[in-house]
Design a protein around this motif. Structure first.
Motif, PDB file in Angstrom:
ATOM      1  N   ARG A  39       0.832  -1.217   0.000  1.00 50.28           N
ATOM      2  CA  ARG A  39       0.000   0.000   0.000  1.00 50.28           C
ATOM      3  C   ARG A  39       0.859   1.257   0.000  1.00 50.28           C
ATOM      4  O   ARG A  39       0.537   2.242  -0.658  1.00 50.28           O
ATOM      5  CB  ARG A  39      -0.915  -0.003   1.232  1.00 50.28           C
ATOM      6  N   ARG A  40       1.953   1.225   0.752  1.00 54.15           N
ATOM      7  CA  ARG A  40       2.838   2.400   0.810  1.00 54.15           C
ATOM      8  C   ARG A  40       3.466   2.657  -0.565  1.00 54.15           C
ATOM      9  O   ARG A  40       3.553   3.788  -1.014  1.00 54.15           O
ATOM     10  CB  ARG A  40       3.931   2.180   1.853  1.00 54.15           C
ATOM     11  N   ARG A  41       3.894   1.540  -1.198  1.00 53.46           N
ATOM     12  CA  ARG A  41       4.491   1.675  -2.538  1.00 53.46           C
ATOM     13  C   ARG A  41       3.478   2.277  -3.501  1.00 53.46           C
ATOM     14  O   ARG A  41       3.782   3.167  -4.289  1.00 53.46           O
ATOM     15  CB  ARG A  41       4.942   0.296  -3.042  1.00 53.46           C
ATOM     16  N   TYR A  42       2.243   1.747  -3.424  1.00 49.98           N
ATOM     17  CA  TYR A  42       1.174   2.199  -4.313  1.00 49.98           C
ATOM     18  C   TYR A  42       0.900   3.690  -4.095  1.00 49.98           C
ATOM     19  O   TYR A  42       0.763   4.455  -5.048  1.00 49.98           O
ATOM     20  CB  TYR A  42      -0.085   1.374  -4.028  1.00 49.98           C
ATOM     21  N   ARG A  43       0.864   4.083  -2.813  1.00 50.82           N
ATOM     22  CA  ARG A  43       0.586   5.481  -2.489  1.00 50.82           C
ATOM     23  C   ARG A  43       1.702   6.399  -3.009  1.00 50.82           C
ATOM     24  O   ARG A  43       1.449   7.436  -3.607  1.00 50.82           O
ATOM     25  CB  ARG A  43       0.428   5.617  -0.967  1.00 50.82           C
ATOM     26  N   THR A  44       2.945   5.951  -2.783  1.00 46.48           N
ATOM     27  CA  THR A  44       4.091   6.747  -3.230  1.00 46.48           C
ATOM     28  C   THR A  44       4.071   6.895  -4.748  1.00 46.48           C
ATOM     29  O   THR A  44       4.267   7.988  -5.289  1.00 46.48           O
ATOM     30  CB  THR A  44       5.405   6.070  -2.799  1.00 46.48           C
ATOM     31  N   THR A  45       3.824   5.785  -5.450  1.00 44.82           N
ATOM     32  CA  THR A  45       3.789   5.814  -6.910  1.00 44.82           C
ATOM     33  C   THR A  45       2.693   6.763  -7.391  1.00 44.82           C
ATOM     34  O   THR A  45       2.905   7.551  -8.317  1.00 44.82           O
ATOM     35  CB  THR A  45       3.516   4.397  -7.468  1.00 44.82           C
ATOM     36  N   THR A  46       1.518   6.688  -6.733  1.00 42.11           N
ATOM     37  CA  THR A  46       0.411   7.552  -7.137  1.00 42.11           C
ATOM     38  C   THR A  46       0.777   9.020  -6.976  1.00 42.11           C
ATOM     39  O   THR A  46       0.528   9.841  -7.875  1.00 42.11           O
ATOM     40  CB  THR A  46      -0.837   7.237  -6.277  1.00 42.11           C
ATOM     41  N   VAL A  47       1.404   9.358  -5.857  1.00 46.56           N
ATOM     42  CA  VAL A  47       1.793  10.752  -5.605  1.00 46.56           C
ATOM     43  C   VAL A  47       2.798  11.216  -6.650  1.00 46.56           C
ATOM     44  O   VAL A  47       2.684  12.321  -7.209  1.00 46.56           O
ATOM     45  CB  VAL A  47       2.374  10.897  -4.173  1.00 46.56           C
ATOM     46  N   ILE A  48       3.772  10.342  -6.957  1.00 49.25           N
ATOM     47  CA  ILE A  48       4.798  10.714  -7.951  1.00 49.25           C
ATOM     48  C   ILE A  48       4.157  10.945  -9.317  1.00 49.25           C
ATOM     49  O   ILE A  48       4.454  11.924 -10.003  1.00 49.25           O
ATOM     50  CB  ILE A  48       5.895   9.615  -8.027  1.00 49.25           C
TER      51      ILE A  48
ATOM     52  N   SER B  60       0.447  -0.045  10.079  1.00 50.65           N
ATOM     53  CA  SER B  60       0.841   1.139   9.309  1.00 50.65           C
ATOM     54  C   SER B  60       1.075   2.349  10.213  1.00 50.65           C
ATOM     55  O   SER B  60       1.676   3.326   9.793  1.00 50.65           O
ATOM     56  CB  SER B  60      -0.186   1.449   8.223  1.00 50.65           C
TER      57      SER B  60
END
Lengths: 63, 178
Positions: A39-48, B60
């Motif tokens: 989820r963190r990876r997905y969130r970071t990718t989305t923001v980028i 988280s």
């Protein structure tokens, strides 16, 4: 009297717990860790991606 | 989902180096919490998914959650909130139809079916109180804190829930014996 049911309900929940615990399988804390990391990876990718899109739009509009 | 931990303050906060380990916390509490949610929802797989999700949310923000006086209370509250949302959605026709699909799995024991059926016959608030009290072994005060209601309300739910569940269980046994 409702209190009369105490023993009956305790017994029913005891049987239920014993029976349910034998069939419930834990996916483990490793599954939690990997899901949160994903989820963190997905969130970071989305923001980028959003930042890049905004930059692109800004460049096309004013560049 | 925002969870307010109004009851997190009284106990001393542990030092950062003594934060409880997430893996230990998970393995110590996963099963017990899943059984409670299973009793409430009547669906084991759904219960497993929801409890896993509650632990994901805890992990988280583990640095914060682990510093609460009772991290388990936080996870339990998140899991129960998720279960309540899911339970309300289950009332829709879509979920009714989903439940009609054919499944070939080993069936639960008659006792488990009897209790699940009996629990499904009593009102939602009463069921929550009964499950938290008997299965979760929470006190009336703890249930009141979790549900955000007065202790008298919880006592009333418990009394009515106990009577209704007792009637259901004795009725079923009477029916089985006949």
């Amino acid at each position: 009297m409702p209190e009369d049911y105490d023993e009956l309900i305790h017994g029913a929940f005891g049987d239920f717990t014993d029976d349910a615990e034998s069939t419930i399988t834990s996916r483990g804390s490793g599954d939690v860790r990997s899901k949160v990391a994903r989820r963190r990876r997905y969130r970071t990718t989305t923001v980028i991606v959003i930042i890049l899109l905004l930059a692109l739009v800004g460049f096309l509009a004013f560049g | 989902m925002t969870v307010v931990m109004a009851h997190a303050a009284p106990k001393p906060v542990p030092a950062a180096e003594s934060l409880p380990d997430f893996d230990e916390f998970y393995s110590a509490n996963y099963l017990r919490l899943t059984v409670q949610i299973y009793a409430y929802l009547g669906d084991q797989h759904e219960a497993q998914d929801l409890v896993q999700e509650a632990f994901c949310r805890a992990f988280s923000r583990w640095k914060t959650v682990s510093e609460y006086a009772e991290p388990l209370a936080w996870v339990r509250r998140v899991a129960w909130n998720l279960a309540t949302s899911r339970f309300r959605k289950q009332k829709t026709a879509v979920n009714f139809l989903r439940k009609q699909r054919e499944e070939h799995v080993e069936g639960p024991s008659p006792d488990r079916v009897a209790l699940t059926r009996a629990l499904s016959q009593i009102p939602e608030h009463h069921r929550r109180a009964v499950v938290l009290y008997y299965l979760g072994q929470l006190s009336v005060t703890e249930i009141a804190l979790q549900e955000g209601v007065a202790e008298g309300t919880v006592k009333s739910w418990l009394s009515r829930g106990r009577a209704a569940l007792g009637n259901q269980l004795t009725g079923q046994r009477g029916g089985d014996d006949a």
